[in-house]
Design a protein around this motif. Structure first.
Motif, PDB file in Angstrom:
ATOM      1  N   ALA A   1       1.344  -3.925   0.617  1.00 39.66           N
ATOM      2  CA  ALA A   1       2.398  -3.255   1.368  1.00 39.66           C
ATOM      3  C   ALA A   1       3.112  -4.252   2.277  1.00 39.66           C
ATOM      4  N   GLY A   2       2.540  -5.451   2.418  1.00 40.73           N
ATOM      5  CA  GLY A   2       3.103  -6.446   3.323  1.00 40.73           C
ATOM      6  C   GLY A   2       3.821  -7.569   2.598  1.00 40.73           C
TER       7      GLY A   2
ATOM      8  N   SER B   1       7.249  -1.212   0.696  1.00 46.91           N
ATOM      9  CA  SER B   1       7.515  -2.221   1.727  1.00 46.91           C
ATOM     10  C   SER B   1       7.045  -3.623   1.330  1.00 46.91           C
ATOM     11  N   SER B   2       6.591  -3.807   0.103  1.00 44.87           N
ATOM     12  CA  SER B   2       6.034  -5.114  -0.264  1.00 44.87           C
ATOM     13  C   SER B   2       7.123  -6.157  -0.470  1.00 44.87           C
TER      14      SER B   2
ATOM     15  N   GLU C   1      -2.787  -4.307   9.266  1.00 45.42           N
ATOM     16  CA  GLU C   1      -1.373  -4.176   9.629  1.00 45.42           C
ATOM     17  C   GLU C   1      -0.942  -5.252  10.613  1.00 45.42           C
TER      18      GLU C   1
ATOM     19  N   ASP D   1       3.268   5.699  -2.580  1.00 46.97           N
ATOM     20  CA  ASP D   1       2.319   4.955  -1.760  1.00 46.97           C
ATOM     21  C   ASP D   1       0.928   5.595  -1.766  1.00 46.97           C
TER      22      ASP D   1
ATOM     23  N   HIS E   1      -2.032  -4.723   4.138  1.00 45.06           N
ATOM     24  CA  HIS E   1      -1.398  -3.577   4.784  1.00 45.06           C
ATOM     25  C   HIS E   1       0.020  -3.908   5.242  1.00 45.06           C
ATOM     26  N   LYS E   2       0.725  -2.852   5.570  1.00 45.18           N
ATOM     27  CA  LYS E   2       2.120  -2.934   5.983  1.00 45.18           C
ATOM     28  C   LYS E   2       2.308  -3.911   7.149  1.00 45.18           C
TER      29      LYS E   2
END
Lengths: 384, 365
Positions: free
Chosen positions: B296-297, B281-282, B329, A262, B311-312
């Motif tokens: 990441a989202g 986390s994607s 986020e 990351d 973002h996450k």
């Protein structure tokens, strides 16, 4: 010719034998890396980003792909008037010609090229490493120290130190001793193969080295030891950051995997230090409703219908429905059919892998596939 | 095709995409994850072998000029010919494209090509102009007009053509509210350059200024005016709604192949971003993603342009996020179009309707 304070000489003639079949058709600096680059993009981008406008690229082994990739240097903003990039292959003169015998000999044979810019300093680098470095900072250091030569060094783990050329330095970073790959290292400061020389000093040593028939005409083995013997001022410039010699299949694979965390140590998405490359201008990637992509780098032109995890996909890769790719590097234009499983493999450009094939395994070893192979339906391949 | 010069005429284009065309001309509107609308026509010219392209820009062309640069990405940075950009500069207000052409008469006179093909800058299509040229010669036409049958449901206003069974143009309807099946004129025509110059001068001297209306339509009987029915994929984009719907159609595999793969690549300005990065986390499905993105989202049924950061915990559905957007986020986006460089703060919820909501360039939400 306009005088330049410093020009760069980039050694790009290496075969990279330990990269095995990846380098049968191309030189090591031209090996694809990181989903869209070739290894040499990192050094060329460093030059461009450091404000170095004159770069001589010394080529020898399998130069065609490298030469055509470099072109006139426009991708790195090195297409300039009265400076810019020059590809310098070995050549024949009136007294005959010869191959570049070693790194120092390659520079020796191009003294004329360097002299026409009348530089005070010469930066010698190679196109074999992955790193981001501002050479202008090292240059400033070289001038502050009033050095004859400055060598960029990196602290390496002690147990790996004996693979490198190592420096012993005093409190002012002056190099007191240099050992090429010693069995019992006294230091863990390794040479990164990045040198700044005061040109008139280096030129003298190159001329003398050429007279010595016993010399291997190499910077690490011959020139640096000779300079130390004559008590020239050599300084170590300590580099902090990511640097990797991607000389083996394993290290090439690892360096690609390093980009997937990351927050990778090497940030290739830094707008202040872009890594430039020749861009094939392909469409955006399409991720299908059935696809799953995690912890991966995917380039333009990819069509993904299957699962991709911990992998790097170069441009134009097709991943069919129900296929799974893990911990792998898939180079440009590879077509992967349906229900294929690929684990820990490097698949070279243009390979076609038909439905149901299984490539690689859980043994921890890396499976390497070379260019333009076709893998028939339902094959199982674990090749090294 | 060295015999044909190309003209991209932006004078008649309606900047009809709401906030998206507030500060840029329609030809310069981002489309398809990494392109501008003008890339399609420019690439068509180059792939058809046209080596001399003149761009007649009229309004809000700063971003267009920045995009075109020296024409290098389209191989139009040539010693001989290449890309010529002619912004409208007269003291008088714009009366019509003929005036703009007439002001640049030397450009047409000096160009060595025998034929001229004039088109517009915001059509999304893949057309080989060589086929149009062959047909033009074969039919012995003086002027060929390219049209497309209207197949969409929304109401829209276009010039339409009546053609006979030999594709010869019999009549023209100006500014018609089109029905399905009508032949919409694509503001694209081919003729000998000498005829183009004659018609331009003649009409100008009569005090008329619109090339299609005043020079072509009025001459349907004096010249052999042929129609060319373009049968490839070509969406009509004339509103935010149609822009959105046709963008979403790119997620259809067949459309994607037709536009971006089957006829060679569409060229555009390169920006040297890294490959798109998918974090642990994607979750991305049914989407087009450009380089330089970092995800990441969650992204579903959406188009992400170059350099978008998700973002996450952020969720993006049925949306278009243009260059350098950043989604904080936990934010939730549904049915929205974010113009370039929009920042959405943490946990923010933005939802559009069937007609998506457009958020203006560089806004912070």
């Amino acid at each position: 010719m306009v005088k330049k304070e410093m020009i760069a000489m980039l050694l790009a003639g290496g075969q990279g034998t330990r990269l095995k079949d990846l380098t049968t058709k191309l030189a090591k600096p031209a090996v694809p890396f990181g989903g869209k680059y070739r290894i040499i993009d990192f050094t060329l981008s460093n030059c461009s980003n450091s404000g170095i406008e004159t770069v001589g690229v010394l080529t020898q082994y399998q130069p065609y792909i490298l030469n055509s990739y470099i072109g006139i240097g426009s991708a790195w903003d090195l297409d300039r008037k009265h400076r810019g990039i020059s590809v310098l292959p070995p050549y024949q003169g009136q007294k005959g010609g010869e191959w570049y015998k070693g790194t120092a000999n390659a520079i020796y044979q191009n003294i004329y090229y360097i002299d026409q810019y009348d530089p005070e300093y010469v930066l010698v680098i190679s196109g074999d490493h992955i790193y981001k470095m501002d050479y202008s900072k090292m240059f400033k250091y070289h001038k502050e120290k009033g050095a004859d030569a400055t060598i960029a060094v990196l602290e390496v783990p002690w147990d790996e130190a004996s693979r490198f050329g190592l420096m012993n330095t005093n409190a002012t970073n002056k190099i007191v001793d240099f050992e090429e790959k010693p069995k019992n290292p006294k230091s863990n400061l390794a040479s990164m193969g990045i040198y700044i020389f005061t040109w008139k000093v280096l030129k003298q040593f190159l001329l003398e080295d050429e007279q010595n028939e016993l010399s291997s005409n190499d910077f690490g083995k011959d020139i640096i030891p000779a300079m130390l013997n004559k008590e020239k001022k050599l300084y170590a410039y300590e580099f902090q950051g990511y640097w990797k010699d991607v000389g083996t299949i394993k290290s090439l694979w690892e360096a690609n995997m390093d980009l997937l965390s990351d927050n990778p140590e090497l940030d290739i998405n830094d707008p202040t230090w872009k890594i430039y490359s020749v861009n094939p201008n392909q469409p955006p990637q399409y991720i299908a409703p059935e696809a799953r992509v995690k912890r991966s780098l995917v380039n333009e032109g990819c069509l993904v219908y299957g699962n991709v995890e911990n992998s790097v996909l170069f441009y134009g890769v097709y991943v069919g429905l129900g296929s799974t790719i893990k911990e792998s590097i898939i180079m440009p234009d590879v077509k992967i059919g349906a229900n294929v499983t690929i684990k820990k493999a490097i698949i070279a450009s243009g390979t076609v892998i038909e439905d149901g094939s299984v490539i690689g395994d859980d043994s921890g070893e890396i499976t390497l596939f070379v260019e333009d192979h076709r893998i028939a339906v339902d094959s199982t391949v674990i090749s090294r | 095709m060295e015999r044909i010069m190309g003209v991209i005429n932006l004078g008649n284009e309606k900047d009809s995409l709401g906030d998206l065309t507030k500060h840029r001309c329609q030809a310069s509107v981002p489309f398809g994850g990494r392109y501008r609308l003008v890339d399609f026509t420019l690439s068509n010219f180059v792939k058809s072998g046209v080596r001399n392209v003149g761009v007649f820009a009229r309004n809000y062309y700063r971003s267009l000029l920045d995009h075109l640069g020296s024409g290098k990405e389209w191989d139009l940075d040539r010693q001989k010919d290449g890309l010529f950009i002619m912004p409208y500069y007269s003291n008088e207000s714009y009366k019509g494209d003929i005036q703009h052409f007439y002001d640049n008469l030397p450009y047409f006179e000096r160009s060595k090509e025998e034929y001229i093909l004039v088109t517009q800058g915001s059509i999304v299509w893949n057309i080989d102009f060589r086929h149009v040229f062959e047909e033009h010669k074969k039919q012995g036409a003086d002027i060929t007009l390219i049209y497309k049958d209207y197949i969409q449901e929304e109401k829209a206003v276009y010039h339409t053509l009546d053609v006979d069974e030999n594709e010869r143009v019999q009549a023209v309807d100006l500014e018609k509210i089109v029905n399905q099946g009508d032949n919409v004129f694509l503001n694209t025509y081919l003729m000998k350059k000498s005829l183009f110059i004659d018609l331009m001068k003649e009409t100008y001297e009569q005090g008329n200024y619109d090339f299609f209306t005043d020079a072509i339509r009025t001459n349907l009987e004096s010249y052999h005016v042929q129609g060319f029915h373009f049968k490839g994929y070509m969406p009509f984009i004339h509103s935010v709604e149609s822009f959105y719907n046709h963008s979403m159609n790119l997620l259809d595999e067949n459309v994607l192949q037709q536009l971006f793969y089957n006829h060679g690549f569409i060229y555009t300005k390169v920006n040297h971003g890294p490959p798109a990065k998918y974090l642990q986390s994607s979750q991305v499905v049914n989407s087009l993603i450009a380089n330089g993105c970092s995800i990441a989202g969650t992204v579903e049924n959406s188009i992400l342009f170059r350099g978008v950061k998700v973002h996450k915990g952020a969720i993006i559905r049925n949306s278009i996020i243009m260059q350098k957007g950043e989604i904080g986020e936990g934010a939730l986006l549904e049915n929205v179009i974010l113009d370039k460089d929009v920042k959405v703060s943490k946990d923010r919820i933005l939802k559009g309707d069937e007609i998506p909501t457009v958020f203006a360039k560089s806004s912070h939400l």
